[in-house]
Design an enzyme around this catalytic site. Sequence first.
Site, short mmCIF file in Angstrom:
data_model
loop_
_atom_site.label_atom_id
_atom_site.label_comp_id
_atom_site.label_asym_id
_atom_site.label_seq_id
_atom_site.Cartn_x
_atom_site.Cartn_y
_atom_site.Cartn_z
N ASN A 144 0.85 -1.18 0.00
CA ASN A 144 0.00 0.00 0.00
C ASN A 144 0.89 1.24 0.00
OD1 ASN A 144 -2.00 1.88 0.29
ND2 ASN A 144 -2.82 1.08 2.22
N ASN A 149 -5.73 6.70 -1.33
CA ASN A 149 -6.69 6.11 -2.28
C ASN A 149 -7.36 4.84 -1.73
OD1 ASN A 149 -4.79 4.08 -2.51
ND2 ASN A 149 -3.98 4.78 -4.47
N ASP A 150 -7.17 4.55 -0.45
CA ASP A 150 -7.76 3.33 0.11
C ASP A 150 -9.29 3.35 -0.01
OD1 ASP A 150 -5.19 2.74 0.66
OD2 ASP A 150 -5.42 2.55 2.84
N GLY A 169 -6.04 -2.34 0.35
CA GLY A 169 -5.45 -1.02 0.13
C GLY A 169 -4.20 -0.98 -0.74
N ASP A 171 -1.73 -0.90 -3.95
CA ASP A 171 -1.95 -0.07 -5.13
C ASP A 171 -0.72 -0.02 -6.04
OD1 ASP A 171 -0.25 1.63 -3.67
OD2 ASP A 171 -1.98 2.54 -2.66
N ASP A 336 -7.29 -14.02 -19.31
CA ASP A 336 -7.99 -14.88 -18.35
C ASP A 336 -8.91 -15.88 -19.08
OD1 ASP A 336 -8.70 -15.27 -15.51
OD2 ASP A 336 -10.70 -14.62 -16.14
N GLU A 365 -4.70 -18.23 -20.35
CA GLU A 365 -4.96 -19.15 -19.25
C GLU A 365 -5.91 -20.25 -19.72
OE1 GLU A 365 -6.86 -19.28 -14.74
OE2 GLU A 365 -7.85 -18.22 -16.35
CA CA Z 1 -3.81 2.43 -1.19
#
Ligand code: CA
Length: 623
Positions: A144, A149-150, A169, A171, A336, A365
């Site tokens: 984090n 920006n959490d 959190g 980033d 994916d 994948e």
């Molecule tokens: Ca964050």
Amino acid sequence: MRKTDLFSKILLLFSALILLNFSQAAEIKLERVEPPFWWTGMKCDKLQLMIYGENISETMPVINYLGVKLIENIPVENPNYLFLNIEIHKEAVPGTFEIKFMKGEKSTQTYNYELKQRRKYSEKRQGFNSSDVIYLLMPDRFANGDISNDDVSGMKEKTSRSNPNGRHGGDLKGIEDHLNYLKNLGITAIWINPVFENNMPKYSYHGYAITDYYKIDPRFGSNTDYVNLIKNAHKTDIKVIMDMVFNHCGTGYWWENDLPMTDWYNQWPEFTRSNYRGGTVTDPYASEFDKNKMLKGWFDVTMADLNQNNKFLADYLIQNSIWWIEYADLDGIRMDTYPYSFKEFMAKWMERINLEYPDFNVVGESWLPDPASVAYWQQGSNNEDGYESHLKNVFDFPLMYAMSAAFNEKDSWNNGVVKLYDALGKDFLYGNPENLVVFPDNHDCDRFYTKVNENIDNYKLAMAFLTTTRGIPEIYYGTEILMTGHENRGHGDIRKDFPGGWEGDKTDAFVKEGRTTEQNEAFDYLSNLLNWRKNKEVIHKGKLKHFIPENGVYVYFRYDDDESVMVILNNSEKEQVFTTERFAENLNGFNSGKDIISGKRIENLSEILIPAKSAMIVELVNK
Ligand code: CA
């Protein structure tokens, strides 16, 4: 109330409603144009624009720019969409032009569309290859770097670090802060789990329920932050692979309640789950019922199954991937749930990518247990039905299963390291075995250290194998510090936070002093291997020859015209001493060697002594 009063009131209400309706019908809005900008000088001169806004289909778009031609303006089922087919001439100069949305003589809305200049090297960009080592990390769980920006207003899920299935959190800044850590470990590429907006009420952290294909989730950072992360990664000699999902999008996608057309999604009368049986796509006896459910069933209640047979959606997805390659300067894509999308569309997508970027890579994948099924999806495989995927890289799931078992088992005819030997023996099925991505675990299964019963000797044997066998090694974040986790305890258990990634963490495993003795032992062992591998062309591109394991000892060689490396894995519980006559075809001409694990010279190659449960990687020397 008198009857006439009531009547007049109703009349008033009606006329008000009619007026309101009329004014609504007249109102024309412009909310989105996607892709929001494009580039000149692309190989393909066609571009589809998806225009979204209330009643936008009532307008007639007009473009006036030298070299840009509006070929078609297509209204669809939903009046709030328009699809424009545009042709961009090779000679069109970069710049901005207006798209005017006309109603009669009047322009109702204008969009300034930018045609950017491509980076000079864009067409020749190099993807990743067997000289690389990929580090897979989950951005919410790595570090984090920016607590501001959490929690972001407008985003449905808030951060809750105590919830194993919540957002923690992590980033983009957190990744950027640790690029040097990764470089020192010996990593040359990172695959970051999806970073697109996932505005879902729950489980948004993993990123696989995308709600906007053109936007980085603000809890990870902005689009610009993503571009800057890649710029800085490149400065650190680290490539970046973007995780994309074409099979499904999150049910919180901005178009969810206003789809362009009904068949944008694969629709069912009631929620119908995929059977997750990817093998039905290649099974010659599979029923239509099963194949249909596999391809059109939804991956989850929160993940809407996209219908790539809708040509507008097909172009939307293809252009989106190209947009990100150009915009963010990508080095690769990880796609994916590959077999869950319609395979003809996927082949068409890959053809387009290969046309624009012949040396770029996409890894698909295709989570299937055996080499024959995985090989089907790789470019150049000889498929009986004639299917050519044009997909260069696939994940080596069969070898992942073999590695997970091999170092835990007592060696016998069928068990132990012979599983590696047998798995590699199926390489004749693949279009190009060098392009397989080899990995001991990933974000969807038990962590590798858990798989080997938290035994560091088994871990070391596996790392020695991973870094010297053919293909492109991949390491899941935290493997280097022996992180553990059981998939059956929930995904949160295998996606724990990297210790030290959060301010105030009790330990900081990003630095030597913060790691336990055992963690340092694991880290140093792996780091030594990776840094040695970085410049070892013989490991990247050399031939592979292996010998049938005996007494739990598996011996193989990587060699080319200039160099030869002998790898010895002793998976048995005993020290082994053996003579080397049977390896003569690869040992002839060599008299000594140096084991890059112990650092010791080996003066006599005719007899090898190797301690129990250990590996030797011997660079051969001819006197
Ligand atoms: Ca964050």
